[in-house]
Design an enzyme around this catalytic site. Structure first.
Site, PDB file in Angstrom:
ATOM      1  N   ASP A  36     -14.432 -29.701  -0.558  1.00 12.04           N
ATOM      2  CA  ASP A  36     -15.542 -30.467  -1.123  1.00 12.04           C
ATOM      3  C   ASP A  36     -16.693 -30.607  -0.135  1.00 12.04           C
ATOM      4  O   ASP A  36     -17.689 -31.263  -0.440  1.00 12.04           O
ATOM      5  CB  ASP A  36     -15.056 -31.849  -1.578  1.00 12.04           C
ATOM      6  CG  ASP A  36     -15.835 -32.357  -2.777  1.00 12.04           C
ATOM      7  OD1 ASP A  36     -16.438 -31.538  -3.489  1.00 12.04           O
ATOM      8  OD2 ASP A  36     -15.834 -33.579  -3.009  1.00 12.04           O
ATOM      9  N   ASP A  48     -11.785 -35.232  -0.569  1.00  6.25           N
ATOM     10  CA  ASP A  48     -12.127 -36.058  -1.732  1.00  6.25           C
ATOM     11  C   ASP A  48     -10.879 -36.338  -2.554  1.00  6.25           C
ATOM     12  O   ASP A  48     -10.413 -35.485  -3.309  1.00  6.25           O
ATOM     13  CB  ASP A  48     -13.175 -35.349  -2.595  1.00  6.25           C
ATOM     14  CG  ASP A  48     -13.484 -36.122  -3.872  1.00  6.25           C
ATOM     15  OD1 ASP A  48     -13.259 -37.349  -3.890  1.00  6.25           O
ATOM     16  OD2 ASP A  48     -13.955 -35.494  -4.827  1.00  6.25           O
ATOM     17  N   ARG A  83     -22.672 -37.202  -5.301  1.00  8.63           N
ATOM     18  CA  ARG A  83     -24.063 -37.512  -5.630  1.00  8.63           C
ATOM     19  C   ARG A  83     -24.529 -38.807  -4.961  1.00  8.63           C
ATOM     20  O   ARG A  83     -25.724 -38.988  -4.713  1.00  8.63           O
ATOM     21  CB  ARG A  83     -24.251 -37.567  -7.139  1.00  8.63           C
ATOM     22  CG  ARG A  83     -23.485 -38.660  -7.847  1.00  8.63           C
ATOM     23  CD  ARG A  83     -23.334 -38.390  -9.331  1.00  8.63           C
ATOM     24  NE  ARG A  83     -22.402 -37.300  -9.587  1.00  8.63           N
ATOM     25  CZ  ARG A  83     -22.142 -36.819 -10.805  1.00  8.63           C
ATOM     26  NH1 ARG A  83     -22.748 -37.344 -11.867  1.00  8.63           N
ATOM     27  NH2 ARG A  83     -21.297 -35.830 -10.964  1.00  8.63           N
ATOM     28  N   ASP A 134     -14.971 -40.879  -8.461  1.00 14.40           N
ATOM     29  CA  ASP A 134     -14.813 -39.450  -8.195  1.00 14.40           C
ATOM     30  C   ASP A 134     -16.134 -38.701  -8.347  1.00 14.40           C
ATOM     31  O   ASP A 134     -16.190 -37.493  -8.136  1.00 14.40           O
ATOM     32  CB  ASP A 134     -13.750 -38.844  -9.110  1.00 14.40           C
ATOM     33  CG  ASP A 134     -13.320 -37.450  -8.661  1.00 14.40           C
ATOM     34  OD1 ASP A 134     -13.459 -37.153  -7.456  1.00 14.40           O
ATOM     35  OD2 ASP A 134     -12.847 -36.667  -9.501  1.00 14.40           O
ATOM     36  N   GLU A 141     -18.592 -39.075  -6.315  1.00 12.72           N
ATOM     37  CA  GLU A 141     -19.037 -39.641  -5.041  1.00 12.72           C
ATOM     38  C   GLU A 141     -20.051 -38.772  -4.318  1.00 12.72           C
ATOM     39  O   GLU A 141     -20.872 -39.259  -3.552  1.00 12.72           O
ATOM     40  CB  GLU A 141     -17.825 -39.883  -4.135  1.00 12.72           C
ATOM     41  CG  GLU A 141     -17.331 -38.706  -3.334  1.00 12.72           C
ATOM     42  CD  GLU A 141     -16.892 -37.507  -4.166  1.00 12.72           C
ATOM     43  OE1 GLU A 141     -17.063 -36.366  -3.700  1.00 12.72           O
ATOM     44  OE2 GLU A 141     -16.386 -37.702  -5.295  1.00 12.72           O
ATOM     45  N   LYS A 185      -7.840 -38.130  -8.284  1.00 11.98           N
ATOM     46  CA  LYS A 185      -7.723 -36.802  -8.877  1.00 11.98           C
ATOM     47  C   LYS A 185      -6.260 -36.523  -9.226  1.00 11.98           C
ATOM     48  O   LYS A 185      -5.387 -36.648  -8.366  1.00 11.98           O
ATOM     49  CB  LYS A 185      -8.224 -35.735  -7.902  1.00 11.98           C
ATOM     50  CG  LYS A 185      -9.725 -35.771  -7.660  1.00 11.98           C
ATOM     51  CD  LYS A 185     -10.137 -34.668  -6.716  1.00 11.98           C
ATOM     52  CE  LYS A 185     -11.635 -34.692  -6.451  1.00 11.98           C
ATOM     53  NZ  LYS A 185     -12.422 -34.279  -7.624  1.00 11.98           N
TER      54      LYS A 185
END
Length: 495
Positions: free
Chosen positions: A281, A262, A345, A341, A343, A269
């Site tokens: 992640d 991620d 969900r 970010d 993502e 990030k």
């Protein structure tokens, strides 16, 4: 690792390395157990010199020149009136770390009488096994051995612990598998490689497997999941494993967030977000696949378990998801993406819709979802969100048995306003306050209201920067034992 209970006294035991738990305030009475091994006066002197009083986590190692036993590691358990199974687990882990590489056979003597024999055997056996694991796959040096091959739990009831001991290795192998998935670098554990790991599980343990490719996901309308995958050159893989006993009466779905890396997407990030750690992640998917590994070997009855992972990367290219895009999930709901970010969900949304179509008795998802949960609960306690009291109680009990921290969090309905969009049905993030709650409320929008569902945020618990004995630094495999305990309980109490 062979683990067994032996109905012997310490002076009858034939091994050479022994771990002994000592209760605070009862040292003198416990010294009598060692009369035939070591002189009372010598042992008392060593305790005095080291100021060893049996307090929790105190340890003292003594080498012996005579007799069968060559080394004893004394570990403090604290006061008898406060003694819990978790203290045995921690003491076993502390002692094990002291003898790794020393001897192939290990004996453990604890005050077992205060506990249910099977619970004590499970806790101590798992602690030794998990404390012994080293992941050396990516080192260039020759592979090391943990050296511990045999563990005997001295003075523990053999018959009462037989089943619990038989389950230790299958459960710990699931945790080991989960840890290895999380620890693997993202250039190794790609979505494709994760699907291959699922294929191997299916082949080795006779599980049913379905892997949906990009086109098949498009055919199912998984617009939220596929939107996240657009920024990567690697194709997404939607993994669906199934275990089913011959007399399945309960149908359960376990979903794990499966972001093999991620970057944050265009909301890249930076700084404290630790982009270099974002290989973990996919911690939720590792826990779910680890649970599949254990359950497939344990073969619980009366239950059907589905394991689902919507695997992909969140990367940046010319096709990547933009902040401000609107995507449509497979239940028809539209989502304004105000942060790329957030993502996980989005991928879980379509996985939850898919799970509901299976018409299960319950759905549980695990995800490294929010930094907000880490701020709220730290790195030893996962957050639990559910509207179902029975499901909450079951999962909390299963986590407690595993020694895995979990805490039920509120599903504050009024916070829904934070994820409303003026131009779509939802937006994928809300205001900063209560961020883990609004994330759970977002996921709830994709679950049928008649299906019991729980969301577990493991952002803090799937990885540790501290060596905690049973969880060495790095991937923890959090959630595997909790899920397996839950499934086992359900299999024994069919609906």
């Amino acid at each position: 690792m062979q683990i067994s209970a032996v109905a012997k006294e310490i002076n009858e035991w034939s091994g050479s390395v022994l771990i002994c738990g000592i209760l605070e305030g009862r040292i003198e009475s416990q010294i009598n157990s060692f009369k035939t091994i070591i002189k009372d006066s010598y042992l008392s002197q060593r305790f005095n010199d080291a100021k060893f009083e049996g307090q929790k986590s105190q340890k003292l190692s003594i080498e012996l020149n005579e007799g069968k036993i060559k080394k004893i590691i004394f570990v403090g358990l604290g006061k008898a009136e406060n003694l819990q199974v978790e203290d045995l687990r921690k003491a076993a882990s502390i002692g094990t770390r002291q003898v790794l590489g020393y001897e192939k056979k290990l004996g453990i003597s604890f005050p077992w009488d205060a506990f249910d024999p099977s619970s004590a055997a499970s806790a101590v056996g798992e602690a030794v096994r998990l404390s012994s694991i080293k992941d050396l796959r990516f080192k260039s040096e020759p592979k090391e051995s943990t050296s511990i091959e045999e563990v005997e739990l001295i003075g523990l009831n053999v018959k009462a612990t037989e089943l619990a001991i038989a389950e230790i290795n299958p459960i710990c192998e699931g945790v080991k598998f989960a840890r290895e998935l999380v620890s693997a670098p993202p250039n190794f554990l790609t979505p494709y490689q994760m699907s291959k790991e699922a294929e191997k599980l299916a082949s080795d343990y006779d599980l049913d497997l379905k892997i949906l490719n990009k086109q098949e996901c498009e055919d199912q309308g998984m617009g939220a999941y596929l939107a996240v995958a657009k920024g990567s050159d690697l194709d997404p893989k939607f993994i669906h494993l199934k275990y089913s006993s011959k007399t399945a009466k309960n149908k359960i779905v376990l979903i794990g967030k499966g972001l093999t890396f991620d970057s944050g997407g265009y909301n890249l990030k930076v700084g404290a977000s630790q982009i270099e750690k974002m290989k973990y992640d996919m911690g939720g998917s590792a826990s779910v696949l680890g649970a599949a590994r254990s359950i497939a070997e344990l073969k619980p009855s009366n239950i059907e378990v589905h394991f689902i992972v919507a695997s992909c990367e969140n990367m940046i290219n010319g096709s990547a998801l933009h902040p401000g895009d609107i995507v449509k999930a497979s239940n028809g709901k539209t989502i304004e993406v105000n942060n790329t970010d957030a993502e996980g969900r989005l991928t879980l949304a379509d996985a939850l819709v898919y799970a509901c179509k299976l018409e299960p008795n319950a759905i549980v998802d695990l995800a490294t979802l929010t930094g907000a949960c880490v701020i709220a609960l730290g790195d030893e306690i996962a957050g639990l969100w559910t509207d179902d009291d029975k499901l909450s109680s079951q999962l909390t009990k299963a986590a407690a048995k595993a020694g895995e921290g979990i805490w039920r969090m509120p599903m504050q309905d009024s916070y829904k306003s934070g994820i409303k969009s003026s131009i779509a049905d939802l937006q994928n993030t809300g205001p900063r306050p209560g961020g883990s709650i609004t994330a759970a409320l977002f996921l709830k929008e994709f679950v049928n209201s008649n299906i019991p569902w729980a969301h577990i945020d493991i952002a803090g618990t799937c990885w540790t920067e501290k060596d905690r004995g049973i969880n060495p630094k790095g991937a923890t495999g959090y959630g595997v034992r909790m899920l397996v305990n839950w499934i086992k309980d359900l299999s024994q109490k069919p609906n």
